[in-house]
Design a protein around this motif. Structure first.
Motif, short mmCIF file in Angstrom:
data_model
loop_
_atom_site.label_atom_id
_atom_site.label_comp_id
_atom_site.label_asym_id
_atom_site.label_seq_id
_atom_site.Cartn_x
_atom_site.Cartn_y
_atom_site.Cartn_z
N GLY A 1 10.58 0.09 -5.99
CA GLY A 1 11.93 -0.47 -6.14
C GLY A 1 12.48 -0.25 -7.54
O GLY A 1 13.66 0.11 -7.70
N GLU A 2 11.64 -0.43 -8.54
CA GLU A 2 12.10 -0.22 -9.92
C GLU A 2 12.56 1.22 -10.14
O GLU A 2 13.58 1.46 -10.80
N ARG A 3 11.81 2.16 -9.57
CA ARG A 3 12.18 3.57 -9.74
C ARG A 3 13.50 3.87 -9.04
O ARG A 3 14.37 4.56 -9.57
N LEU A 4 13.64 3.35 -7.83
CA LEU A 4 14.88 3.60 -7.07
C LEU A 4 16.09 3.00 -7.78
O LEU A 4 17.18 3.58 -7.77
N ALA A 5 15.88 1.87 -8.43
CA ALA A 5 17.00 1.22 -9.12
C ALA A 5 17.46 2.02 -10.33
O ALA A 5 18.61 1.90 -10.76
N ASP B 1 5.72 8.64 0.78
CA ASP B 1 7.07 9.11 0.45
C ASP B 1 6.91 10.10 -0.70
O ASP B 1 6.38 9.73 -1.76
N ILE B 2 7.29 11.35 -0.47
CA ILE B 2 7.19 12.37 -1.52
C ILE B 2 8.56 13.03 -1.64
O ILE B 2 9.09 13.58 -0.67
N SER C 1 0.82 -1.23 0.00
CA SER C 1 0.00 0.00 0.00
C SER C 1 0.85 1.27 0.00
O SER C 1 0.31 2.39 0.01
N SER C 2 2.17 1.12 -0.01
CA SER C 2 3.06 2.30 0.10
C SER C 2 3.03 3.12 -1.19
O SER C 2 2.96 2.57 -2.29
N MET C 3 3.13 4.43 -1.02
CA MET C 3 3.13 5.35 -2.16
C MET C 3 4.43 6.14 -2.19
O MET C 3 4.93 6.57 -1.16
N LEU C 4 4.95 6.32 -3.41
CA LEU C 4 6.07 7.23 -3.64
C LEU C 4 5.67 8.19 -4.75
O LEU C 4 5.28 7.73 -5.83
N THR C 5 5.74 9.48 -4.48
CA THR C 5 5.62 10.46 -5.55
C THR C 5 7.01 11.05 -5.76
O THR C 5 7.55 11.73 -4.89
N PHE C 6 7.60 10.70 -6.91
CA PHE C 6 8.99 11.07 -7.19
C PHE C 6 9.00 12.09 -8.31
O PHE C 6 8.69 11.76 -9.46
N THR D 1 5.84 11.98 -10.30
CA THR D 1 5.38 10.69 -10.80
C THR D 1 4.91 9.83 -9.64
O THR D 1 5.67 9.61 -8.68
N GLN D 2 3.68 9.34 -9.72
CA GLN D 2 3.10 8.57 -8.62
C GLN D 2 3.31 7.08 -8.81
O GLN D 2 2.98 6.53 -9.86
N LEU D 3 3.84 6.43 -7.78
CA LEU D 3 4.12 5.01 -7.81
C LEU D 3 3.47 4.36 -6.60
O LEU D 3 3.47 4.93 -5.51
N LEU D 4 2.96 3.14 -6.80
CA LEU D 4 2.29 2.42 -5.72
C LEU D 4 2.90 1.04 -5.55
O LEU D 4 3.00 0.28 -6.52
#
Lengths: 126, 126
Positions: free
Chosen positions: A55-59, A119-120, A38-43, A46-49
């Protein structure tokens, strides 16, 4: 309830040390443990769930050196031991000139630890 | 549930327009309606709790012009229609050179509206 400043400090140290000291291909594996489905990252808008997408974005990100300049924490609920963490600082890519960034983490308790629900991340370079 | 991006956008527009267009002595009165006794503001590292303390601090600040550069929002709970809002931008005091800032608002629902439970403000000028 644990002291939220201690929780925030330990989390932030772990996150950025792991981020900066892992090779990009290892970084996702080492940081994904902090997230849940359920974790969200807006980088950068760009919104990722979820664990996989985050993990793909961080890599994909290059080798970076973060420097934390300010760290603030508040309890985000009167009912649950959740912690809202605000970080501002600088990051340098491949030793180039540092850029300002800001990042928010919303940590929710789980067993004896915490995971990242929100996580924003934004560069602050206007 | 209302669209959180609409909620975040309306809130942020109201907050900064009110902040910038009120004289300092009016600003506290106009912004205090957004806070409750349990609301927290961490302003440049100083922690304040409740409507009165937050209003007093806001009244002490000089005339400022904010410019919003980025606005991100995420739901902060799977159970409640709460919204986490992240703003980065610039602010200029008395027409001087703008400085970068970042600000977080955690909005909790109340009746047909929202109030600010968490508010963390930092200049980002490293």
């Amino acid at each position: 309830m644990a002291d939220i400043n201690v929780v925030a400090g330990q989390f932030v140290n772990y996150y950025y040390e792991t981020f900066d000291n892992s090779q990009p291909e290892e970084r996702a594996k080492n940081l994904q443990v902090l997230y849940r489905p359920s974790s969200m990252l807006t980088f950068e808008g760009t919104q990722l769930l979820g664990v996989e997408a985050i993990g793909e974005r961080l890599a994909q990100l290059p080798k970076v050196q973060h420097k934390i300049v300010t760290l603030d924490a508040q309890p985000s609920s009167g009912a649950v031991a959740s912690v809202l963490v605000s970080v501002t600082g600088t990051l340098a890519i491949d030793g180039e000139n540092p850029m300002n960034f800001s990042q928010i983490f919303h940590l929710l308790p789980e067993a004896q630890s915490y995971y990242v629900f929100n996580d924003i991340f934004r560069l602050n370079i206007s």
